[in-house]
Design an enzyme around this catalytic site. Structure first.
Site, mmCIF file in Angstrom:
data_model
loop_
_atom_site.group_PDB
_atom_site.id
_atom_site.type_symbol
_atom_site.label_atom_id
_atom_site.label_comp_id
_atom_site.label_asym_id
_atom_site.label_seq_id
_atom_site.Cartn_x
_atom_site.Cartn_y
_atom_site.Cartn_z
ATOM 1 N N ILE A 200 14.318 7.027 -20.988
ATOM 2 C CA ILE A 200 13.186 6.283 -20.453
ATOM 3 C C ILE A 200 12.668 6.976 -19.206
ATOM 4 C CG2 ILE A 200 14.028 4.078 -21.373
ATOM 5 C CD1 ILE A 200 14.772 3.315 -18.460
ATOM 6 N N SER A 201 11.393 6.770 -18.910
ATOM 7 C CA SER A 201 10.741 7.309 -17.726
ATOM 8 C C SER A 201 10.820 8.840 -17.766
ATOM 9 C CB SER A 201 11.372 6.701 -16.467
ATOM 10 O OG SER A 201 10.612 6.980 -15.324
ATOM 11 N N ASN A 202 11.369 9.474 -16.738
ATOM 12 C CA ASN A 202 11.524 10.925 -16.807
ATOM 13 C C ASN A 202 12.451 11.333 -17.949
ATOM 14 O OD1 ASN A 202 9.840 11.315 -14.658
ATOM 15 N ND2 ASN A 202 11.422 11.983 -13.228
ATOM 16 N N GLY B 175 12.546 9.791 -20.767
ATOM 17 C CA GLY B 175 11.686 9.737 -21.938
ATOM 18 C C GLY B 175 10.863 10.991 -22.085
ATOM 19 N N GLY C 153 11.093 5.913 -24.150
ATOM 20 C CA GLY C 153 10.550 4.728 -23.504
ATOM 21 C C GLY C 153 9.801 5.097 -22.239
#
Length: 578
Positions: A240-242, A244, A264
């Site tokens: 997720i985030s970085n 992701g 995500g």
């Protein structure tokens, strides 16, 4: 390319998923204590790092649904294989940890590979990948993507060893960050900012190397099942985030080594989107003023809501004086700042959720660190005069204490401020002390100086391309994300991939913003829903597809129902796809 390997056993009051803390221990507001604050043991550091990583990602608050409506913190005994791994051509290593449960499923032979969210340490995706994979009998491979909390104390010449302890530089000691700085430069070197590698350009390769190390670890852990190869072992990447963004970059790499990807809220930069550095520096300047526009009311109320308003009034005046907004008073200037952000792609939903990032000064923190990383600047070289250090009572830089230094690896998020390390800045001027530095950071994106071109070249190196043909990819993103807005990241990524003929599935989740962990704030809990249950569900659907027991999830805009003030989360609020 692998060094400082360690094997540790986690059973009998310790485990792979929560370090023996369980859900109740993870919910405790204070971190697990060190017996000796100046010399914590590797086991104590690991437990505290896992506690910190869980609390930084998941909503663990009672009534939030974790462990009840979704997710697991069940004890999973097993072993960890950890090392420092170095990519060909890199100056600095990245951390890899492979968790092999005692109940590894010999019939399934699966690896879940993940990358830490944000700039967190190597356990930074434990609530994402380990919480899903370990209870299913999969091994889980982690990488910190050459960022993380391996800070280096320039004053004392002390770095972080492979086991998380702080040690003096010596010929036999390989620190996880070997910082170099000019004579007289003091303070703290931060790995994401000061590695000299622009690590984001290699996120996909970090994920691939972590998966390769997982095969090596499995052969050591289960020699009776060897050999482990990409041909006979399933590999699913999730983040997720970085993290992701990292698994989407891994999806580009050639070779049939990866079986599926779930990303995500990914930080991903593609043609047709906007880079994180671009919209972060824009938000850092304009958002505090724009949030004063009554059209955005009522804003979510994070702990620093009053501070956002006070900063916003001063910021509106600074922007007006600099010619960056129009209007004769703060009210009109706020309306104009709001209009400008809408015109550049910010939705009102993203702006409201972004109030938290403005309150915590997160935009500036991200911009300072990423500018240094993209430009590959050493400590003391930041073109806008920023650095990192501990501060004394007069807010002047001072050497860190032993107690502060030893807790960096377990407690820090990888982007200061935090864990006793703050951003230092020169020059500053009242009444808006951050404004000059923020203008400088923005000019690195919009300008044409040598430093601007250097930073822009670093951003150009992170541009993503389409995933490998035939690879199942699912992207999940909250429509209210105020840190990585969908309009700048997921939407253009999916459009780019589909234009290239790739089959990427896309879930857009209403009433989900970026930070599940902040749903512990009552107003955020009332307004927003967690994203993690949708990531877990997407993984379930991908696994069923790979097993031949279902189809890949169809595109969906998921209509959800906020739980409102004082209500516990239920499955009905989430409306998870079947």
């Amino acid at each position: 390319m692998i060094s400082a390997e360690r094997v540790t056993v986690h059973r009998d009051g310790d485990d792979l998923l929560t370090a023996g803390l369980g859900l109740d221990g993870l919910r405790v507001m204070t971190p697990p204590a060190f017996a000796d604050a100046a010399q914590p043991t590797p086991a104590e550091l690991r437990r505290r790092a896992i506690w910190s990583s869980w609390r930084g990602i998941a909503d663990l608050a009672p009534g939030g649904g974790y462990g009840d409506v979704y997710g697991s913190t069940a004890a999973v005994p097993g072993r960890e294989y950890s090392a420092l791994a170095t990519l060909d051509g890199a100056r600095q290593p990245h951390r890899v940890v492979v968790q092999v449960p005692d109940a590894f499923d010999a019939g399934k032979r699966c690896v879940v590979v993940t990358a830490a969210s944000g700039s967190r340490g190597v356990y930074g995706a434990i609530a994402v990948a380990s919480a899903w994979g370990l209870p299913k009998g999969c091994a889980v491979a982690h990488t910190d993507k050459a960022a993380g909390s391996d800070y280096f104390d320039l004053d004392a010449g002390l770095g972080v060893a492979a086991d998380g302890t702080v040690q003096a530089e010596a010929e036999a000691f390989q620190p996880a960050l070997d910082a170099t700085a000019a004579d007289g430069v003091k303070g703290v070197a931060v790995k994401h900012a000061h590695s000299g590698d622009n690590p984001e350009a290699d996120w996909g390769r970090h994920v691939r190397q972590a998966a390769e190390y997982a095969l090596h670890a499995l052969e050591a852990a289960r020699p009776d099942l060897a050999p482990f190869t990409f041909d006979n072992t399933r590999v699913i990447a999730v983040g997720i985030s970085n993290g992701g963004g990292a698994v989407l970059r891994a999806a580009e790499l050639e070779g049939d080594w990866l079986d599926a990807v779930v990303a995500g809220e990914p930080n991903i930069d593609v043609d047709g989107g906007r880079s994180l550095y671009d919209y972060t520096t824009e938000a850092a300047l304009l958002m505090p003023c724009a949030l004063l526009d009554p059209a955005l009311a009522p804003l979510p109320q994070p702990p620093l809501a009053a501070q956002v308003g006070a900063v916003g009034l001063v910021r509106c005046a600074s922007l007006k004086q600099a010619g960056l907004v129009d209007g004769d008073d703060a009210a009109a200037q706020a309306v104009d700042a709001h209009r400008r952000l809408n015109a550049s792609g910010w939705t009102d939903e993203a702006l409201r959720a972004g109030a938290l990032s403005a309150g915590f000064d997160l935009w500036r923190s991200v911009a300072v660190t990423y500018a240094s990383a993209y430009g590959r600047y050493a400590p003391g070289e930041h073109p806008c005069g920023f650095g990192f250090a501990a501060l004394d009572a007069n807010f002047a830089p001072r050497p860190a204490t032993a107690d502060e230094r030893t807790a960096w690896w377990s407690d820090a998020s990888g982007i200061p401020p935090g864990a006793g390390v703050v951003i230092t800045e020169t020059p500053v001027a009242l009444p808006d002390p951050a404004f000059a530095g923020l203008q400088c950071l923005r000019t690195l994106w919009t300008g044409d100086t040598a430093d601007a071109r250097r930073v822009q070249a670093g951003v150009a190196a992170i541009r993503a391309s389409a995933p490998r043909e035939g690879l199942p990819v699912v992207v999940v993103h909250g429509l209210h994300d105020g840190l990585i807005p969908v309009a700048f990241s997921s939407q253009p990524y999916v459009a780019m991939a589909r234009a290239a003929g790739r089959d990427v599935r896309y879930w857009q989740v209403d009433h989900a913003q970026h930070f599940d962990a902040f749903l512990g704030f009552p107003d955020y809990a009332a307004r927003y829903l967690p994203l993690l249950p949708y990531v877990y569900t997407a993984l379930d659907r991908v696994e069923a597809h790979l097993d031949g027991q279902g189809t890949l999830p169809a595109d969906a805009v998921i209509t959800t129902t906020p739980r409102g003030a004082g209500n516990a989360l239920t499955a009905g609020h989430l409306a998870l796809p079947d």
